[in-house]
Design a protein around this motif. Structure first.
Motif, PDB file in Angstrom:
ATOM      1  N   LEU A 180      17.482  10.467  13.253  1.00  0.00           N
ATOM      2  CA  LEU A 180      16.632   9.575  14.040  1.00  0.00           C
ATOM      3  C   LEU A 180      17.425   8.913  15.164  1.00  0.00           C
ATOM      4  CD1 LEU A 180      13.862   8.266  14.406  1.00  0.00           C
ATOM      5  CD2 LEU A 180      14.597   6.455  12.825  1.00  0.00           C
ATOM      6  N   ASP A 181      18.619   8.426  14.858  1.00  0.00           N
ATOM      7  CA  ASP A 181      19.427   7.763  15.889  1.00  0.00           C
ATOM      8  C   ASP A 181      19.756   8.716  17.030  1.00  0.00           C
ATOM      9  OD1 ASP A 181      19.415   5.408  14.485  1.00  0.00           O
ATOM     10  OD2 ASP A 181      21.397   5.694  13.571  1.00  0.00           O
ATOM     11  N   THR A 182      20.132   9.942  16.683  1.00  0.00           N
ATOM     12  CA  THR A 182      20.475  10.929  17.713  1.00  0.00           C
ATOM     13  C   THR A 182      19.260  11.277  18.562  1.00  0.00           C
ATOM     14  OG1 THR A 182      22.190  11.887  16.285  1.00  0.00           O
ATOM     15  CG2 THR A 182      21.411  13.241  18.114  1.00  0.00           C
ATOM     16  N   ALA A 183      18.138  11.501  17.901  1.00  0.00           N
ATOM     17  CA  ALA A 183      16.921  11.866  18.627  1.00  0.00           C
ATOM     18  C   ALA A 183      16.447  10.723  19.511  1.00  0.00           C
ATOM     19  CB  ALA A 183      15.826  12.265  17.648  1.00  0.00           C
ATOM     20  N   ARG A 184      16.468   9.512  19.004  1.00  0.00           N
ATOM     21  CA  ARG A 184      16.042   8.350  19.794  1.00  0.00           C
ATOM     22  C   ARG A 184      16.865   8.221  21.065  1.00  0.00           C
ATOM     23  NH1 ARG A 184      15.355   3.254  15.629  1.00  0.00           N
ATOM     24  NH2 ARG A 184      13.068   3.238  15.498  1.00  0.00           N
ATOM     25  N   ALA A 185      18.178   8.367  20.923  1.00  0.00           N
ATOM     26  CA  ALA A 185      19.043   8.249  22.092  1.00  0.00           C
ATOM     27  C   ALA A 185      18.708   9.329  23.116  1.00  0.00           C
ATOM     28  CB  ALA A 185      20.514   8.341  21.669  1.00  0.00           C
ATOM     29  N   GLY A 186      18.475  10.545  22.639  1.00  0.00           N
ATOM     30  CA  GLY A 186      18.144  11.637  23.547  1.00  0.00           C
ATOM     31  C   GLY A 186      16.800  11.446  24.226  1.00  0.00           C
ATOM     32  N   ILE A 187      15.800  11.013  23.455  1.00  0.00           N
ATOM     33  CA  ILE A 187      14.467  10.792  24.018  1.00  0.00           C
ATOM     34  C   ILE A 187      14.512   9.675  25.054  1.00  0.00           C
ATOM     35  CG2 ILE A 187      12.153   9.921  23.480  1.00  0.00           C
ATOM     36  CD1 ILE A 187      12.454  12.781  22.659  1.00  0.00           C
ATOM     37  N   ALA A 245       5.070  10.970  15.656  1.00  0.00           N
ATOM     38  CA  ALA A 245       5.303  12.412  15.537  1.00  0.00           C
ATOM     39  C   ALA A 245       6.790  12.697  15.354  1.00  0.00           C
ATOM     40  CB  ALA A 245       4.769  13.126  16.780  1.00  0.00           C
ATOM     41  N   MET A 246       7.634  11.978  16.092  1.00  0.00           N
ATOM     42  CA  MET A 246       9.072  12.183  15.972  1.00  0.00           C
ATOM     43  C   MET A 246       9.566  11.767  14.591  1.00  0.00           C
ATOM     44  SD  MET A 246      12.166  10.714  18.373  1.00  0.00           S
ATOM     45  CE  MET A 246      11.799   8.987  18.029  1.00  0.00           C
ATOM     46  N   ARG A 247       9.101  10.607  14.095  1.00  0.00           N
ATOM     47  CA  ARG A 247       9.576  10.130  12.797  1.00  0.00           C
ATOM     48  C   ARG A 247       9.156  11.059  11.662  1.00  0.00           C
ATOM     49  NH1 ARG A 247       8.326   4.863  15.023  1.00  0.00           N
ATOM     50  NH2 ARG A 247       6.272   4.908  14.025  1.00  0.00           N
ATOM     51  N   ARG A 248       7.913  11.533  11.703  1.00  0.00           N
ATOM     52  CA  ARG A 248       7.457  12.428  10.642  1.00  0.00           C
ATOM     53  C   ARG A 248       8.267  13.730  10.621  1.00  0.00           C
ATOM     54  NH1 ARG A 248       2.490  11.203   8.231  1.00  0.00           N
ATOM     55  NH2 ARG A 248       1.469   9.359   9.109  1.00  0.00           N
ATOM     56  N   LEU A 249       8.573  14.244  11.788  1.00  0.00           N
ATOM     57  CA  LEU A 249       9.362  15.475  11.865  1.00  0.00           C
ATOM     58  C   LEU A 249      10.775  15.265  11.340  1.00  0.00           C
ATOM     59  CD1 LEU A 249       9.920  18.377  12.904  1.00  0.00           C
ATOM     60  CD2 LEU A 249      10.459  17.353  15.120  1.00  0.00           C
ATOM     61  N   LEU A 250      11.399  14.151  11.706  1.00  0.00           N
ATOM     62  CA  LEU A 250      12.798  13.931  11.367  1.00  0.00           C
ATOM     63  C   LEU A 250      12.991  13.442   9.937  1.00  0.00           C
ATOM     64  CD1 LEU A 250      14.022  12.315  14.705  1.00  0.00           C
ATOM     65  CD2 LEU A 250      14.270  14.685  13.950  1.00  0.00           C
ATOM     66  N   PRO A 300       0.829  -1.209   0.000  1.00  0.00           N
ATOM     67  CA  PRO A 300       0.000   0.000   0.000  1.00  0.00           C
ATOM     68  C   PRO A 300       0.857   1.250   0.000  1.00  0.00           C
ATOM     69  CG  PRO A 300       0.051  -0.983   2.186  1.00  0.00           C
ATOM     70  CD  PRO A 300       0.743  -1.957   1.269  1.00  0.00           C
ATOM     71  N   ARG A 301       0.320   2.309  -0.576  1.00  0.00           N
ATOM     72  CA  ARG A 301       1.032   3.571  -0.592  1.00  0.00           C
ATOM     73  C   ARG A 301       1.107   4.141   0.816  1.00  0.00           C
ATOM     74  NH1 ARG A 301      -1.910   6.338  -5.880  1.00  0.00           N
ATOM     75  NH2 ARG A 301      -1.131   4.837  -7.433  1.00  0.00           N
ATOM     76  N   ALA A 302       2.312   4.415   1.236  1.00  0.00           N
ATOM     77  CA  ALA A 302       2.495   4.929   2.593  1.00  0.00           C
ATOM     78  C   ALA A 302       2.235   6.430   2.630  1.00  0.00           C
ATOM     79  CB  ALA A 302       3.918   4.640   3.077  1.00  0.00           C
ATOM     80  N   SER A 303       1.594   6.882   3.703  1.00  0.00           N
ATOM     81  CA  SER A 303       1.319   8.308   3.839  1.00  0.00           C
ATOM     82  C   SER A 303       2.329   8.994   4.741  1.00  0.00           C
ATOM     83  CB  SER A 303      -0.097   8.507   4.427  1.00  0.00           C
ATOM     84  OG  SER A 303      -0.190   7.901   5.708  1.00  0.00           O
ATOM     85  N   GLY A 304       3.223   8.240   5.301  1.00  0.00           N
ATOM     86  CA  GLY A 304       4.211   8.800   6.216  1.00  0.00           C
ATOM     87  C   GLY A 304       5.606   8.315   5.873  1.00  0.00           C
ATOM     88  N   PRO A 305       6.548   8.462   6.792  1.00  0.00           N
ATOM     89  CA  PRO A 305       7.926   8.036   6.543  1.00  0.00           C
ATOM     90  C   PRO A 305       8.037   6.520   6.481  1.00  0.00           C
ATOM     91  CG  PRO A 305       7.652   8.722   8.826  1.00  0.00           C
ATOM     92  CD  PRO A 305       6.379   9.071   8.123  1.00  0.00           C
ATOM     93  N   PRO A 306       9.131   6.004   5.893  1.00  0.00           N
ATOM     94  CA  PRO A 306       9.326   4.547   5.844  1.00  0.00           C
ATOM     95  C   PRO A 306       9.625   3.989   7.228  1.00  0.00           C
ATOM     96  CG  PRO A 306      11.274   5.695   5.048  1.00  0.00           C
ATOM     97  CD  PRO A 306      10.220   6.746   5.249  1.00  0.00           C
ATOM     98  N   GLN A 307       9.648   2.681   7.308  1.00  0.00           N
ATOM     99  CA  GLN A 307      10.022   2.034   8.561  1.00  0.00           C
ATOM    100  C   GLN A 307      11.454   2.426   8.936  1.00  0.00           C
ATOM    101  OE1 GLN A 307       8.110   0.105  10.659  1.00  0.00           O
ATOM    102  NE2 GLN A 307       6.442   0.757   9.305  1.00  0.00           N
ATOM    103  N   PRO A 308      11.724   2.640  10.223  1.00  0.00           N
ATOM    104  CA  PRO A 308      13.053   3.097  10.638  1.00  0.00           C
ATOM    105  C   PRO A 308      14.206   2.250  10.105  1.00  0.00           C
ATOM    106  CG  PRO A 308      11.529   3.278  12.474  1.00  0.00           C
ATOM    107  CD  PRO A 308      10.786   2.582  11.370  1.00  0.00           C
ATOM    108  N   ARG A 309      13.974   0.935   9.961  1.00  0.00           N
ATOM    109  CA  ARG A 309      15.068   0.075   9.485  1.00  0.00           C
ATOM    110  C   ARG A 309      15.494   0.401   8.051  1.00  0.00           C
ATOM    111  NH1 ARG A 309      10.517  -3.209   9.790  1.00  0.00           N
ATOM    112  NH2 ARG A 309       9.695  -3.952   7.777  1.00  0.00           N
ATOM    113  N   ASP A 316      19.231   3.220   4.250  1.00  0.00           N
ATOM    114  CA  ASP A 316      19.352   2.988   2.812  1.00  0.00           C
ATOM    115  C   ASP A 316      18.718   4.118   2.001  1.00  0.00           C
ATOM    116  OD1 ASP A 316      20.623   0.568   3.229  1.00  0.00           O
ATOM    117  OD2 ASP A 316      18.748  -0.577   3.242  1.00  0.00           O
ATOM    118  N   ARG A 317      17.690   4.729   2.549  1.00  0.00           N
ATOM    119  CA  ARG A 317      16.957   5.768   1.813  1.00  0.00           C
ATOM    120  C   ARG A 317      17.566   7.160   1.993  1.00  0.00           C
ATOM    121  NH1 ARG A 317      11.380   4.312   1.411  1.00  0.00           N
ATOM    122  NH2 ARG A 317      11.021   6.430   0.655  1.00  0.00           N
TER     123      ARG A 317
END
Length: 412
Positions: free
Chosen positions: A335-342, A361-366, A313-322, A326-327
């Protein structure tokens, strides 16, 4: 009795019991009027719970409402039997509700015209306070020292008449809920988290269940169907099953399970006999609705190619973090920096990271951050994006600078 069992029995918390005689179910308009009058005359917050028939019925309607209030006692109300809920709506007007896991009960209560003016969610309070387990029974034992039995939590509450043991179980769910609220309120103040809780509870007043896009894709095992034609069969059978379940007010899986849908999609049978002979195609409604199942399959197998569902299906948001590395390597660093901080900030404040900031919300922003790299302007834009995503003021205050720094640092 072994020494270990004896020691466990001694340490076990006392079992919670009803303080007053077992409440009678109010199952007519006169009974509702009596209950509403008592509740309206009570004082303080109102403990509320609702029992549904998940796993048995299609609808999410409330089949029993439990209410307790200081000076009013403990009441059980059968909403199915009422011609109008107006007396209870009036009695609850302007009161603070105390619920556990409010998002589960607010929709079915709202269907009855019952909407809180203010609320306190004991499950959410438990998360903010860092309790590792936040079930009602666990929190009641941890905070108040009372043990609760939860043996009827998965019962079919559409059963009539309701068994006596079920009624006692239901009444106990609100027996000490206000006491639990008061104790956790004090804990939130002591932990300097009461403002956080107030903002969280306020946001729940406008809660609406998420609407799933293409819900048929959540069919268990759908990933094993490799062709678009097979996915069309999954979609057609899922929709046919859903229509029948809605009409009969039963859980779809009680007609045919997801595994039967997948078995049919993989086999692509051409006749009723082939469908009934397909290994794995079974269920209470397999034979009863065989014509409907076969019609759905025929439609899927004869659809034009351009009408078939896409495999992904067409995704409406960011891809999966994994997939981020590659993208977009820069986005992955953000994302890695923000995750560690959060994570570090959440641990420091003794609460789950997802309650500090919703991961989506974090993934869409980053993934697509603001374009400016002026620190002040970027911070303003981050704050605006977080507000748009529904983050509460306390969350924004704690995470906006951290996310801004993650965006800036990843570019170097």
């Amino acid at each position: 009795m072994t020494e270990e069992v004896a020691e466990e029995a001694v340490e076990q918390a006392p079992l919670l019991k009803l303080r007053d005689p077992h409440p009678v179910v109010m199952d007519d308009d006169a009974g509702l009027a009596r209950a509403a009058a008592a509740i309206k005359a009570g004082t303080g917050p109102v403990a509320i719970d609702a029992e549904r028939a998940s796993g048995y019925r299609y609808s999410n309607r409330a089949y029993l409402i439990q209410i307790a209030r200081e000076g009013a006692g403990n009441w059980l109300i059968d909403p199915i039997a009422m011609t109008s809920m107006a007396p209870l709506i009036d009695a609850l007007d302007g009161t603070e509700w105390v619920l556990h896991a409010a998002t589960q009960d607010l929709p079915c209560l709202g269907e009855l015209g019952l909407h809180p003016a203010a609320l306190f969610d004991t499950e959410l309070a438990g998360r903010l306070l860092g309790y590792p387990r936040v079930g009602l029974g666990t929190l009641t034992e941890e905070v108040l020292g009372w043990r609760m039995l939860k043996e009827h939590s998965a019962a079919d509450w559409s059963t009539r008449p309701l068994p006596e043991a079920w009624l006692e179980y239901a009444a106990l769910d609100v027996e000490v809920l206000v006491e639990l609220r008061d104790a956790m309120h004090d804990e939130l103040i002591a932990a300097d988290k009461w403002t956080w809780a107030q903002q969280e509870f306020e946001s729940l007043l406008s809660f609406q269940p998420a609407v799933r896009v293409e819900p048929w894709r959540r069919t268990s095992g759908a990933h094993s169907v490799r062709t678009r034609r097979g996915l069309a069969v999954v979609k057609a059978l899922w929709e046919a099953r859903d229509d029948i379940a809605q009409d009969r007010d039963c859980t779809p899986g009680r007609l045919i399970p997801d595994s039967a849908i997948i078995a049919a999609a993989l086999a692509e049978p051409a006749s009723r006999g082939q469908l009934l002979g397909t290994k794995g195609f079974h269920g209470r409604g397999a034979k009863t609705y065989i014509d409907i199942w076969m019609s759905a399959i025929d439609h899927a197998l004869t659809q034009d190619e351009e009408e078939l569902p896409e495999r992904t299906p067409r995704a409406s948001g960011p891809p999966q973090p994994r997939a981020w590395a590659d993208r977009d390597e820069t986005a992955a660093r953000r994302l890695d920096t923000a995750r560690a901080g959060i994570t570090a900030m959440a641990e420091a404040n003794n609460l789950p990271p997802e309650n500090l900031l919703q991961p989506d919300a974090m993934r869409r922003l980053l993934w697509e951050p603001p374009t400016t790299r002026d620190p002040g302007d970027l911070l303003d834009d981050v704050v605006g994006r977080l507000q748009w995503s529904g983050a509460r003021p306390w969350q924004i205050a704690m995470t906006a600078s951290l996310l801004t720094d993650a965006i800036l640092s990843a570019d170097h």
